[in-house]
Design an enzyme around this catalytic site. Structure first.
Site, PDB file in Angstrom:
ATOM      1  N   ASN A 155       0.901  -1.220   0.134  1.00  0.00           N
ATOM      2  CA  ASN A 155      -0.071   0.277   0.101  1.00  0.00           C
ATOM      3  C   ASN A 155       0.884   0.879   0.377  1.00  0.00           C
ATOM      4  O   ASN A 155       0.217   2.230  -0.830  1.00  0.00           O
ATOM      5  CB  ASN A 155      -1.297   0.073   1.557  1.00  0.00           C
ATOM      6  CG  ASN A 155      -0.439  -0.233   2.437  1.00  0.00           C
ATOM      7  OD1 ASN A 155       0.609  -0.710   2.329  1.00  0.00           O
ATOM      8  ND2 ASN A 155      -0.909   0.022   3.932  1.00  0.00           N
ATOM      9  N   GLY A 185       2.402  -5.866   7.790  1.00  0.00           N
ATOM     10  CA  GLY A 185       1.092  -6.711   7.429  1.00  0.00           C
ATOM     11  C   GLY A 185       0.437  -6.857   8.072  1.00  0.00           C
ATOM     12  O   GLY A 185      -0.026  -5.857   9.297  1.00  0.00           O
ATOM     13  N   SER A 186      -0.419  -7.815   8.043  1.00  0.00           N
ATOM     14  CA  SER A 186      -1.265  -8.809   8.707  1.00  0.00           C
ATOM     15  C   SER A 186      -0.408  -9.060  10.461  1.00  0.00           C
ATOM     16  O   SER A 186      -0.288  -9.506  10.124  1.00  0.00           O
ATOM     17  CB  SER A 186      -2.798  -9.476   8.219  1.00  0.00           C
ATOM     18  OG  SER A 186      -1.511 -10.228   7.852  1.00  0.00           O
ATOM     19  N   THR A 187      -1.844  -8.801  10.836  1.00  0.00           N
ATOM     20  CA  THR A 187      -1.719  -9.376  12.265  1.00  0.00           C
ATOM     21  C   THR A 187      -1.249 -11.086  12.287  1.00  0.00           C
ATOM     22  O   THR A 187      -0.448 -11.864  12.838  1.00  0.00           O
ATOM     23  CB  THR A 187      -3.320  -9.043  13.224  1.00  0.00           C
ATOM     24  OG1 THR A 187      -2.905  -8.011  13.418  1.00  0.00           O
ATOM     25  CG2 THR A 187      -2.755 -10.134  15.333  1.00  0.00           C
ATOM     26  N   VAL A 193       0.188 -12.575  10.032  1.00  0.00           N
ATOM     27  CA  VAL A 193       1.513 -13.185   9.351  1.00  0.00           C
ATOM     28  C   VAL A 193       2.363 -12.174  10.689  1.00  0.00           C
ATOM     29  O   VAL A 193       3.332 -13.202  10.324  1.00  0.00           O
ATOM     30  CB  VAL A 193       1.359 -12.330   8.073  1.00  0.00           C
ATOM     31  CG1 VAL A 193       2.822 -12.389   7.255  1.00  0.00           C
ATOM     32  CG2 VAL A 193       0.900 -13.129   6.818  1.00  0.00           C
ATOM     33  N   GLY A 194       1.814 -11.595  11.395  1.00  0.00           N
ATOM     34  CA  GLY A 194       2.852 -11.171  12.078  1.00  0.00           C
ATOM     35  C   GLY A 194       3.054 -12.100  13.120  1.00  0.00           C
ATOM     36  O   GLY A 194       4.635 -12.204  13.832  1.00  0.00           O
ATOM     37  N   GLU A 203       4.335  -3.725  12.579  1.00  0.00           N
ATOM     38  CA  GLU A 203       3.416  -2.681  12.539  1.00  0.00           C
ATOM     39  C   GLU A 203       2.092  -3.899  12.193  1.00  0.00           C
ATOM     40  O   GLU A 203       2.363  -4.013  10.514  1.00  0.00           O
ATOM     41  CB  GLU A 203       3.742  -1.704  11.587  1.00  0.00           C
ATOM     42  CG  GLU A 203       3.208  -0.925  11.792  1.00  0.00           C
ATOM     43  CD  GLU A 203       2.061   0.100  10.685  1.00  0.00           C
ATOM     44  OE1 GLU A 203       1.202  -0.840  10.511  1.00  0.00           O
ATOM     45  OE2 GLU A 203       2.487   0.066   9.549  1.00  0.00           O
ATOM     46  N   CYS A 223      -3.196   1.185   6.677  1.00  0.00           N
ATOM     47  CA  CYS A 223      -3.701   0.249   8.451  1.00  0.00           C
ATOM     48  C   CYS A 223      -3.909   1.614   9.344  1.00  0.00           C
ATOM     49  O   CYS A 223      -4.932   1.376  10.372  1.00  0.00           O
ATOM     50  CB  CYS A 223      -2.615  -0.217   8.852  1.00  0.00           C
ATOM     51  SG  CYS A 223      -0.600   0.988   9.038  1.00  0.00           S
ATOM     52  N   GLU A 225       8.613   2.673  14.988  1.00  0.00           N
ATOM     53  CA  GLU A 225       9.740   3.401  13.621  1.00  0.00           C
ATOM     54  C   GLU A 225       9.262   4.295  13.029  1.00  0.00           C
ATOM     55  O   GLU A 225       8.495   5.528  13.362  1.00  0.00           O
ATOM     56  CB  GLU A 225       9.020   2.616  11.927  1.00  0.00           C
ATOM     57  CG  GLU A 225       9.038   0.606  11.967  1.00  0.00           C
ATOM     58  CD  GLU A 225       8.639   0.439  11.222  1.00  0.00           C
ATOM     59  OE1 GLU A 225       9.738  -0.207  10.278  1.00  0.00           O
ATOM     60  OE2 GLU A 225       7.423   0.828  10.829  1.00  0.00           O
TER      61      GLU A 225
END
Length: 500
Positions: A166, A245-247, A249-250, A267, A301, A476
């Site tokens: 994105n 990215g997504s929770t 995958v995190g 994040e 996000c 970050e």
């Protein structure tokens, strides 16, 4: 470099910026498999480029190159690292027109937003140019006579950046600028939808004078992404992983990093609430909400996902918001009159359409929008506002990641805060009120890592960025905290033989 033929001519001012090979150890290479994959323009569903499909088997070469480079780069003085970042920053700004064009065709976002992303992204190269020379150790008074205690900061080593589609330039530079300023080397894996912008950054980093192996980029397909990412996370020479990215995958990546206790910055998802109280300036709230929600077609996000409006101004705010939303012009991003482009992937359109239908079945009223747009085969959906929203709707619990805005009515501050916090996520929250006591209460009581107080913009190079709960951990950007994510603190204790 041979020119890539496609149905779309990017018409770049400097064709050298177009890079369609992986960048490893200062070389432009193909995947070991020889396979490539297509890059699709979301505004027309047409192929306009292709890239090597790097796989897990390609990871070790990249990491070994980064490790070898680290042994040299870690010894660069802070001033030398700052000078390199300054040159990198200047080249990014010099070539912003071509970068913006590539960004439009990769992501679909309007040209004006592409320029905005580049300016925001370059704020990180500029910020960390200064931070590179401000990494400092400390001294501490000792409790025992004759003892001296002090610390130094040193770079971690090889780092990995796993970035989404994105904001592909921002996400690479927010991570890479901190790493490079600290003295680390990096292997970046861009999203399958947006590898070209990252490869352009690799080309500009090379032109800035970074030694080979310091910054590497490995494009790959969605099919190869899990295995390649796992190989990076589990490689013993990789000392830190930063993922946006997504929770879901995190959590997987966190498990991959656990065995070797790698430092990790995550994040993750948002589902961010936006609270509007009776005493708010409605024009101010609307003018903040429109870009926050519909920038990049809602694919951010930190975008407002659930909008809670106090009942006393609910209808007035809804009508004002709908009036402003109808002024949005949807079209191909390269058209300078476009103010909202397509979604980046077809699945995004399906998700928004599904949430709209679910809301209607559960009593929601479509105030404006609500439909797909058939235009040039692109992935378009109307900017949509739904009123009479309730907690039973999918939009109340699922991050939309599209141009859909649902308005939830509330009575009291306590009710609004409870609803806002009723999510596993905690990235950002926003509130609009002119009651200063309420501002402080909301700042302390809303469960998110970033709170917009009469503001829809919490992002800046000087501002720590990151969430809590299932939205991840680590920061970050910002003073000290971001660069410390790429440093180790080493403590020295010295005992003197004599007193004086």
């Amino acid at each position: 470099m041979a020119e890539v033929k496609s149905a779309i001519d990017l018409n770049l001012k400097n064709p050298e910026l177009f890079r369609d090979k992986a960048y490893v150890n200062g070389q432009w290479i193909e995947a070991k498999s020889g396979k490539r994959f297509d890059i699709i323009d979301p505004g027309s569903d047409q192929k306009f480029a292709s890239c090597p499909d790097m796989a897990a088997e390609d990871v070790d070469d990249a990491v070994q190159a980064a490790q070898e480079a680290f042994q040299v780069y870690r010894k660069f003085t802070p001033r030398a690292r700052a000078d390199l970042l300054a040159k990198f920053d200047a080249l990014i700004r010099e070539h912003k027109d071509d970068l913006a064009t590539i960004l439009v065709y990769e992501t679909g976002k309007p040209l004006v937003e592409a320029y905005g992303e580049i300016e925001y992204a370059a704020s990180f190269t500029r910020w960390f140019t200064g931070e590179a020379e401000r990494v400092q150790g400390t001294t501490f008074p000792a409790a025992i006579p004759g003892r001296r205690i002090f610390t130094i900061k040193q770079p971690l080593g090889v780092t990995a950046a796993l970035v989404p589609w994105n904001f592909p330039i921002v996400m690479v530079l927010r991570k890479a600028s901190a790493a490079l300023a600290a003295g680390c080397t990096m292997v970046a894996k861009p999203s399958p939808e947006t590898p070209l912008s990252a490869l352009t950054l690799a080309y500009l980093a090379e032109k800035a004078g970074y030694p080979k192996g310091v910054f590497n980029v490995m494009p790959t397909t969605l099919a190869n992404t899990p295995a390649l990412s796992e190989a990076l996370c589990k490689h013993p020479l990789v000392k830190k992983v930063s993922f946006t990215g997504s929770t879901r995958v995190g959590k997987i990546l966190s498990a991959h990093c656990a065995d070797s206790l790698k430092k990790l910055t995550l994040e993750l998802g948002g589902n961010c609430p936006f609270l509007v109280f009776d005493d708010a300036n409605l024009e101010q709230a609307c003018d903040a909400l429109i870009p926050l929600k519909f920038r990049h077609a809602g694919q951010a996000c930190i975008t407002a996902n659930r909008v809670y409006v106090q009942k006393g101004i609910y209808d007035k705010f809804a009508n004002l918001l709908a009036e402003k939303t109808r002024q949005i012009r949807v079209g191909h991003g390269i058209d300078k009159t476009t103010t909202m482009g397509p979604l980046t992937v077809p699945a995004g359109v399906d998700k928004v359409a599904g949430q709209v239908e679910d809301a209607k079945k559960n009593g929601g009223i479509v105030l404006t929008g609500g439909n797909r747009i058939a235009s040039n085969n692109g992935y378009f959906f109307e900017p949509t506002i739904i009123t009479n929203a309730s907690q039973s709707m999918q939009v109340a619990s699922e991050e939309t990641f599209g141009p859909l805005l649902a308005l939830f009515p509330f009575d009291t501050e306590e009710e609004a805060v409870k609803a806002a916090n009723d999510t596993s996520m905690g990235l950002a929250s926003y509130c609009f009120t002119k009651n200063i006591d309420r501002i402080w209460r909301l700042f302390e009581n809303l469960e998110a890592g970033m709170i917009g107080l009469n503001s829809g913009n919490s992002s800046a190079a000087e501002s720590p960025f990151g969430g809590i709960k299932d939205s991840g951990f680590g920061k970050e950007s910002g003073k000290d905290v971001a660069i410390n994510e790429y440093l180790i603190t080493k403590t020295g204790t010295l005992t003197l033989e004599g007193q004086y």
